[in-house]
Scaffold this active site. Structure first.
Site, PDB file in Angstrom:
ATOM      1  N   GLN A  58      43.357   9.325 -25.343  1.00 10.43           N
ATOM      2  CA  GLN A  58      43.952   8.480 -26.370  1.00 10.43           C
ATOM      3  C   GLN A  58      42.981   8.227 -27.508  1.00 10.43           C
ATOM      4  OE1 GLN A  58      44.925   4.032 -25.894  1.00 10.43           O
ATOM      5  NE2 GLN A  58      46.914   5.034 -25.687  1.00 10.43           N
ATOM      6  N   HIS A  93      42.601   5.890 -30.423  1.00 14.32           N
ATOM      7  CA  HIS A  93      43.111   4.629 -30.957  1.00 14.32           C
ATOM      8  C   HIS A  93      43.226   4.760 -32.473  1.00 14.32           C
ATOM      9  CE1 HIS A  93      43.520   0.360 -31.816  1.00 14.32           C
ATOM     10  NE2 HIS A  93      43.645   0.117 -30.528  1.00 14.32           N
ATOM     11  N   LEU A 139      36.068  -0.306 -32.179  1.00 13.08           N
ATOM     12  CA  LEU A 139      37.484  -0.647 -32.208  1.00 13.08           C
ATOM     13  C   LEU A 139      37.784  -1.837 -33.115  1.00 13.08           C
ATOM     14  CD1 LEU A 139      40.102   0.290 -30.805  1.00 13.08           C
ATOM     15  CD2 LEU A 139      39.735  -1.542 -29.149  1.00 13.08           C
ATOM     16  N   GLU A 168      44.041  -3.666 -31.562  1.00 15.36           N
ATOM     17  CA  GLU A 168      45.464  -3.572 -31.871  1.00 15.36           C
ATOM     18  C   GLU A 168      46.062  -4.943 -32.141  1.00 15.36           C
ATOM     19  OE1 GLU A 168      49.326  -1.829 -29.516  1.00 15.36           O
ATOM     20  OE2 GLU A 168      47.540  -0.573 -29.707  1.00 15.36           O
ATOM     21  N   ARG A 209      48.596   5.718 -23.107  1.00 20.18           N
ATOM     22  CA  ARG A 209      48.539   4.385 -22.500  1.00 20.18           C
ATOM     23  C   ARG A 209      49.169   3.341 -23.395  1.00 20.18           C
ATOM     24  NH1 ARG A 209      45.247   0.089 -22.958  1.00 20.18           N
ATOM     25  NH2 ARG A 209      43.575   1.171 -24.073  1.00 20.18           N
TER      26      ARG A 209
END
Length: 599
Positions: free
Chosen positions: A252, A254, A271, A274, A403
């Site tokens: 994945q 992101h 990151l 989200e 995911r």
């Protein structure tokens, strides 16, 4: 300190010394999955002194703390029509139906109870006005089911679990790098490695070993992990011990990792949770267009992560990205007080870097974030090797091809509980087997190799080769893949493998030694990723083949990789199971997020 014993043939070996530690259950990895398994073991009657949690870093400093946005469970705090079957349906849809339905249901059934248990244990959840556990929207989820603690949920969760483990007197050992599982006739005997503080070798004699060592996305050039995390340790240990890996082609990316010179090299790829989009953040290209209207007009920024990541990649490829090779994420239309309350860590991080999120957007681009694949396990987390378990991001099965955001933390505590209960029952049913020559023979052979590695004076810097490996995977196994690129990646990997036999290492307490061990694991795992990605001749979820751009119903199968008797990779596939009747009903009902409720 133990001297090398005679080998099974009676021959003496080169001088090498090591400590031996006897324990019933050795847990490798000190994040949420490992901590939760240890807690369950003690709660099921296992003496704490018979359990040992071992980590590569200091206790409580695991990758779990970087999971910011939340943890899923159908509590129905704000949307009472939500339930575990809809959570399972969302998970299967997001995973493009190559998840293991049984494992999905194990997680989604348990999570409401486990979230409340964490509350009882004192987890610092964000609350609604009436004091209930608050829940937010997350990408591709039909309802608000992501419980959270601001934007530091993983940190709050791990702090809670560490305190519970301490309250149960669970022993721990820090800064130990375990580099090989010790086995005999498909039975795990323990593990061997190095105490990174002292440089001394150590052998763990264990009846059961639990791999809770994270994933493998730290092997990609732009990634959301710290550089010495998620380097594939658990996967490499397992496959080299005789277990199978599954779904490792599904990586994945992101959508929102930090990018841009203004943030500095240390923050590249880190990151941007989200939760920023879950709280209404919007994506714009360099021309000021809210481009998700073109790709997903119904779910917009909260579509599945693979959809949003590819959309950003396409905008950048089309020349509509920023000068730094990204796009803009903007939540400045929200009130400053709202951002400070709901996204405190993000707000503080960018403020320290000179960016006011309440006034201006931040630059983002896709970053390798999570490996959906991992070690193949049964319903209780046990691998094909007797006594060897894998849980958390190290295991495969829950996430399929992509995911669902908020499910990583859910998986860690759900399967931590499941495996802990199964192991406790196993221990109660049998007697501990004493150490035998097989354990020490296997340990000696490995430790002699480590000693030679630690004192090698070769031509290549392990850290530089590790960066070459990361570049290789980004270029050949990134968001967009094809057969020519994957084949070229395997050729480059063989060249890198050859260079990795001639390393310059400065002793067992040096960073170069740790990098060398990470490199060894990385080469093993990279090989499986490239081969599995080449095997899957379709596009599904996070695996996008430009030469096979369509999803093929015949490929609703899992790809497994194992080592044959001479160490070569052997690939096979197996069909996916079917969900329960209750979950199938939820799938048929077609629940879907209505993004525009956030507008």
């Amino acid at each position: 300190m133990r001297d090398v014993p005679p080998t099974a043939t009676g021959e003496s070996a080169a001088a090498v010394e090591y400590d031996t530690v006897e324990v019933d259950v050795l847990v490798i990895g000190a994040g949420a999955a490992g901590a939760r398994a240890a807690i369950e073991l003690v709660d099921r009657g296992v003496d704490p002194e018979d359990v040992l949690v071992v980590g590569k870093r200091q206790h409580g400093d695991a990758h779990t703390t970087w999971a910011r946005g939340g943890v899923n469970g159908a509590l129905g705090t704000l949307d009472p029509e939500d339930d575990w079957t809809i959570h399972a349906a969302d998970t299967l849809n997001e995973g493009h139906h190559v998840n293991d339905p049984g494992k999905v249901e194990t997680v989604t059934r348990r999570m409401p109870r486990l979230l409340r248990q964490l509350d009882e244990w004192g987890m610092d959840y964000s609350r609604t006005d009436d004091g209930e556990i608050d829940q937010r929207y997350f990408g591709a989820q039909s309802f608000r089911r992501t419980a959270f603690a601001g934007d530091y949920t993983g940190e709050a969760l791990l702090d809670t679990l560490v305190e519970e483990a301490r309250a149960r007197s669970v022993p721990k050992r820090e800064n130990v790098f375990l580099s090989q599982l010790l086995t005999d006739e498909n039975r795990v005997l323990g593990a061997a490695g190095t105490d990174l503080d002292t440089g001394e070798f150590v052998v763990f004699d264990a009846d059961v070993v639990v791999l809770a060592a994270g994933g493998y996305t730290g092997l990609f050039e732009r990634h959301s992990s710290r550089d010495d995390e998620n380097t594939g340790d658990g996967l490499a240990l397992a496959v080299e011990a005789g277990a199978s890996l599954m779904d490792v082609e599904f990586v994945q990316f992101h959508p929102t990792g930090m990018v841009g010179d203004r943030y500095g090299e240390d923050w590249d790829g880190r990151l941007v949770t989200e939760a920023v989009r879950g709280e209404g953040g919007r994506l714009y290209n360099a021309a000021g267009e809210r481009f998700m209207e073109r790709y997903s007009p119904d779910q917009m920024e909260l579509d599945a992560r693979d959809v949003v990541a590819r959309a950003i990649a396409e905008e950048i490829e089309a020349g509509r990205g920023t000068d730094s090779g990204g796009v803009y994420l903007d939540i400045s239309h929200r009130e400053r007080s709202f951002i400070e309350e709901r996204l405190p860590r993000m707000y503080e991080r960018f403020a320290e870097l000179g960016v006011d999120m309440a006034e201006e957007p931040v630059e983002v681009a896709p970053t390798a974030h999570y490996g959906m694949g991992g070690v193949a396990v049964d319903d209780e987390g046990e691998t094909a090797v007797d006594g060897l378990y894998a849980i958390g991001e190290t295991m495969a099965g829950v996430h399929g091809a992509n995911r669902l955001g908020g499910n990583s933390l859910a998986e860690t505590i759900a399967f931590g509980e499941v495996a802990g209960a199964a192991i406790a029952e196993r221990l109660m049913a049998g007697e501990r087997e004493p150490a035998d020559n097989a354990l020490h023979d296997a340990a000696v052979a490995h430790l002699q190799g480590l000693s030679a590695l630690a004192n090698s004076d070769g031509a290549n810097d392990p850290a530089a080769l590790l960066e070459d490996l990361r570049s290789l995977l980004r270029e050949h196994a990134g968001i967009l893949r094809d057969d020519d690129g994957l084949a070229a990646g395997l050729e480059r990997l063989e060249e890198l493998r050859a260079r990795a036999t001639d390393l310059a290492v400065n002793g067992t307490t040096s960073r170069s030694y740790e990098f060398a061990l990470n490199l060894g694991f990385g080469v093993t795992v990279a090989d499986t990723v490239l081969r599995a990605a080449r095997e899957r001749t379709e596009s599904r979820g996070a695996h996008f083949r430009t030469d096979y751009p369509d999803t093929d119903a015949e490929w609703r199968r899992n790809v497994l990789v194992e080592r044959d008797s001479v160490g070569a990779a052997r690939l096979s596939t197996e069909p996916v199971g079917s969900p329960s009747e209750a979950v199938q009903e939820a799938l048929d009902a077609g629940y879907e997020l209505d993004y525009h409720q956030l507008e």
